[in-house]
Design a protein around this motif. Structure first.
Motif, short mmCIF file in Angstrom:
data_model
loop_
_atom_site.label_atom_id
_atom_site.label_comp_id
_atom_site.label_asym_id
_atom_site.label_seq_id
_atom_site.Cartn_x
_atom_site.Cartn_y
_atom_site.Cartn_z
N ILE A 297 18.20 122.72 -9.84
CA ILE A 297 18.63 121.36 -9.51
C ILE A 297 17.86 120.35 -10.37
CG2 ILE A 297 18.84 119.62 -7.68
CD1 ILE A 297 19.14 121.89 -5.70
N GLN A 298 18.59 119.41 -10.91
CA GLN A 298 18.02 118.42 -11.82
C GLN A 298 16.91 117.61 -11.16
OE1 GLN A 298 18.96 117.63 -15.20
NE2 GLN A 298 17.07 116.45 -15.04
N GLY A 299 15.78 117.47 -11.87
CA GLY A 299 14.70 116.62 -11.43
C GLY A 299 14.63 115.37 -12.27
N TYR A 300 13.90 114.36 -11.79
CA TYR A 300 13.89 113.06 -12.45
C TYR A 300 12.49 112.59 -12.84
CZ TYR A 300 18.84 112.50 -11.55
OH TYR A 300 20.20 112.67 -11.56
N GLU A 301 11.55 113.51 -12.99
CA GLU A 301 10.20 113.20 -13.46
C GLU A 301 9.59 114.49 -13.99
OE1 GLU A 301 9.19 115.13 -11.09
OE2 GLU A 301 10.68 114.55 -9.63
N GLY A 302 8.32 114.41 -14.39
CA GLY A 302 7.67 115.55 -14.99
C GLY A 302 6.86 116.40 -14.03
N PHE A 303 7.03 116.21 -12.73
CA PHE A 303 6.29 117.00 -11.75
C PHE A 303 6.82 118.44 -11.70
CE2 PHE A 303 5.92 112.74 -9.46
CZ PHE A 303 4.66 112.49 -9.96
N SER A 304 5.97 119.34 -11.21
CA SER A 304 6.39 120.73 -11.00
C SER A 304 5.76 121.22 -9.70
CB SER A 304 5.95 121.61 -12.17
OG SER A 304 6.37 122.94 -11.96
N PRO A 305 6.55 121.42 -8.63
CA PRO A 305 7.99 121.17 -8.56
C PRO A 305 8.29 119.67 -8.55
CG PRO A 305 7.16 121.71 -6.40
CD PRO A 305 6.01 121.91 -7.35
N HIS A 306 9.55 119.35 -8.74
CA HIS A 306 9.95 117.95 -8.79
C HIS A 306 9.78 117.27 -7.44
CE1 HIS A 306 11.46 118.02 -12.85
NE2 HIS A 306 12.20 119.07 -12.59
N LEU A 307 9.63 115.96 -7.51
CA LEU A 307 9.56 115.13 -6.30
C LEU A 307 10.91 114.49 -6.00
CD1 LEU A 307 7.85 113.88 -4.07
CD2 LEU A 307 7.05 112.18 -5.72
N TYR A 308 11.70 114.22 -7.06
CA TYR A 308 13.01 113.58 -6.91
C TYR A 308 14.07 114.50 -7.53
CZ TYR A 308 9.83 109.61 -6.49
OH TYR A 308 8.80 108.77 -6.13
N THR B 214 18.87 110.03 -6.22
CA THR B 214 17.96 111.15 -6.01
C THR B 214 17.75 111.39 -4.52
OG1 THR B 214 15.96 109.78 -6.01
CG2 THR B 214 16.75 110.61 -8.14
N CYS B 215 17.19 112.57 -4.22
CA CYS B 215 16.89 112.92 -2.83
C CYS B 215 15.70 113.84 -2.79
CB CYS B 215 18.10 113.58 -2.18
SG CYS B 215 18.47 115.23 -2.85
N HIS B 216 15.17 114.04 -1.62
CA HIS B 216 14.09 115.00 -1.38
C HIS B 216 14.69 116.36 -1.02
CE1 HIS B 216 10.62 116.98 0.44
NE2 HIS B 216 11.38 117.22 1.49
N ILE B 217 14.06 117.42 -1.51
CA ILE B 217 14.38 118.79 -1.09
C ILE B 217 13.07 119.46 -0.72
CG2 ILE B 217 15.42 121.00 -1.70
CD1 ILE B 217 17.06 119.58 -3.83
N GLY B 218 13.02 120.02 0.46
CA GLY B 218 11.80 120.66 0.93
C GLY B 218 11.44 121.90 0.13
N GLU B 219 10.14 122.08 -0.14
CA GLU B 219 9.65 123.29 -0.82
C GLU B 219 8.25 123.59 -0.29
OE1 GLU B 219 7.05 122.58 -2.94
OE2 GLU B 219 7.31 120.42 -2.87
N ASN B 220 7.81 124.83 -0.49
CA ASN B 220 6.61 125.31 0.19
C ASN B 220 5.30 124.75 -0.35
OD1 ASN B 220 8.16 126.94 1.88
ND2 ASN B 220 8.16 128.65 0.41
N GLN B 221 5.28 124.29 -1.61
CA GLN B 221 4.02 123.87 -2.20
C GLN B 221 3.50 122.55 -1.64
OE1 GLN B 221 5.28 125.34 -6.58
NE2 GLN B 221 3.31 124.31 -6.52
#
Length: 486
Positions: A391-402, A459-466
């Motif tokens: 899923i497309q992200g909108y910044e350079g974070f890993s995992p993405h925030l947006y 954009t939206c938030h998607i939950g992830e374990n990290q």
């Protein structure tokens, strides 16, 4: 000879008598008169913003009636029109005017006539005219939160661009006003761009203590109240300029960065404004539009919190480069009739089309419907795990925030009916979008240029374990509660 002539005379008499008898038709041997079929004609007349005039012309009718319905409504039967419609003269033409209609709307006139044995129906499409334009005043407000943000020089330049555009385009009048609140750190003041002795100038309305936090929602509300008092108008728009971070709370955003670099909608030194506080600060008035000269503000969670504060929002799902919006070009568009917000978006992309730019125009009245559609998707997808790597992200974070909202919806379900309903609603929310095929991100381990083959505009938030704390914070948002997120 005499006898022969007498016989011929009698034959003629008999023949005439027979013809007379047959012509009467009473003995059942003649043909019945044909039954005349009814018809009804419709002729268009004058159309105004609220009325439609037309003529109804029935023929061979004993009853006649009409209805006026919006285009797209199922056309009723002749019997239904005759039973529920407005009756008119069945023996001659009638001129009709229907009032109380919506401007710029197509209607169907449905007329029906009843004859001796059958009925007839006819339709006519007519469109009401545009609503008359009335002179109304508009105040454009700039609320610049620049204290200790590193954006002071860019904001200085933008204030000058606003003043230059106001002068060059002769924007200031009895109906057009510009108010600028600017907390620069070394000063904090509210000014108005107005005409003094025929010349356009920037004059001070009020000075504030430099220690005052411009991101305090009560202070913001007081500044806006001062604008309404000193620069009153029939309608208002506002440009909010500072660092931005969408819906994300301050501490959450910092946790994604190697170095603390908090960026939200509003910064004043070490004080920050989050989206719920912004909604409070704006709650005292309603805006035609909000323009975010700030990063990451086309976040569906953030926009949902502002849905009652404004009609439209212009924002970017990614970062906005430091120069911000091209104010020299967009100011005349904001003062145009109806505010040319799509033109504003296009001007933004013309400025950043060769570098990095993403922009969206959002209609806030449809955000509730979008939440309803998203809730249906999440309910149907209960227990399903989404692979965020796709899923497309909108910044350079890993995992993405947006993440891209539409791609998230596509990952949630294969139910075409649910997905089509969601996408149809999304199109009503995002009225315009544009983006460069790559965009620049100054944050995260993967900062630099990021590929963007497609963007839905939100954009939206998607939950992830990290980052469980991020998801816990997300569940407290009004959007999460509206969509039934877990």
């Amino acid at each position: 000879m005499m006898k022969l002539m007498h016989l011929k005379s009698m034959s003629v008499v008999v023949l005439l008598a027979t013809l007379v008898a047959c012509s009467g038709g009473d003995d059942g041997l003649g043909k019945d008169e044909p039954v005349l079929q009814p018809s009804v004609g419709l002729t268009a007349g004058e159309a105004t913003a609220t009325t439609l005039s037309f003529t109804v012309v029935p023929q061979n009718a004993t009853d006649c009636a009409y209805l006026c319905i919006e285009q797209g409504t199922t056309v009723p039967s002749a019997e239904s029109v005759l039973a529920t419609g407005k009756n008119v003269n069945a023996k001659g033409s009638t001129s009709v005017t229907v009032d109380g209609l919506e401007a710029s709307t197509t209607y169907q006139i449905v007329a029906a006539a009843r004859g001796e044995e059958t009925t007839a129906v006819n339709t006519l499409k007519m469109t009401t005219g545009e609503a008359p334009r009335t002179s109304s005043s508009h105040t454009l407000i700039f609320y610049l939160m620049g204290d200790d943000t590193g954006l002071e020089s860019e904001m200085d330049a933008n204030v000058q661009r606003v003043l230059t555009s106001a002068i060059n385009n002769q924007l200031i009048s009895d109906d057009n006003h510009i108010a600028i609140f600017y907390d620069r750190g070394n000063y904090c003041r509210l000014t108005e761009i107005t005409k003094v002795d025929g010349r356009t100038k920037q004059v001070t309305i009020e000075e504030y203590a430099v220690s005052q936090s411009s991101v305090d929602p009560t202070f913001m509300a007081n500044v806006l109240a001062k604008v309404r008092e000193e620069v009153p108008a029939d309608s208002y728009g506002i440009v909010l300029s500072s660092h931005g971070g969408g819906w994300v709370p301050v501490t959450i955003y910092d946790s994604y960065l190697a170095e603390a670099q908090t960026r939200f909608i509003g910064q004043d030194g070490d004080d920050y404004m989050e989206i719920a506080q912004l909604a409070m600060g704006l709650s005292g008035m309603h805006f035609d539009y909000i323009l975010f000269d700030a990063c990451f503000m086309a976040s569906v969670e953030a926009l949902y919190d502002l849905r009652n504060a404004t009609d439209y929002i212009v924002a970017s799902p990614a970062e906005v480069l430091g120069k911000g919006f091209p104010y020299t070009d967009i100011l005349p568009l904001l003062f145009a009739d109806g505010h040319d917000l799509e033109g504003v978006c296009k001007a933004f992309m013309e400025t950043y089309g060769d570098s990095s730019g993403t922009i969206s125009l959002v209609r806030c009245s449809e955000l509730e419907n979008l939440a309803d559609s998203m809730k249906k998707l999440l309910t149907a997808a209960t227990g399903k795990t989404v692979d965020i790597a796709n899923i497309q992200g909108y910044e350079g974070f890993s995992p993405h925030l947006y993440f891209d909202l539409e791609q998230y919806a596509e990952a949630l379900t294969s139910d075409s009916a649910l997905l089509n309903e969601f996408k149809s609603t999304l199109q009503k929310v995002v009225l315009y979008k544009d983006y460069t095929k790559t965009f620049y991100s100054s944050v995260g381990v993967n900062k630099g240029y990021v590929n963007l083959p497609y963007s839905c505009g939100l954009t939206c938030h998607i939950g992830e374990n990290q980052h469980p704390a991020t998801h816990a914070a997300f569940l407290e948002t009004n959007w999460a509660k509206a969509v039934g997120a877990k």
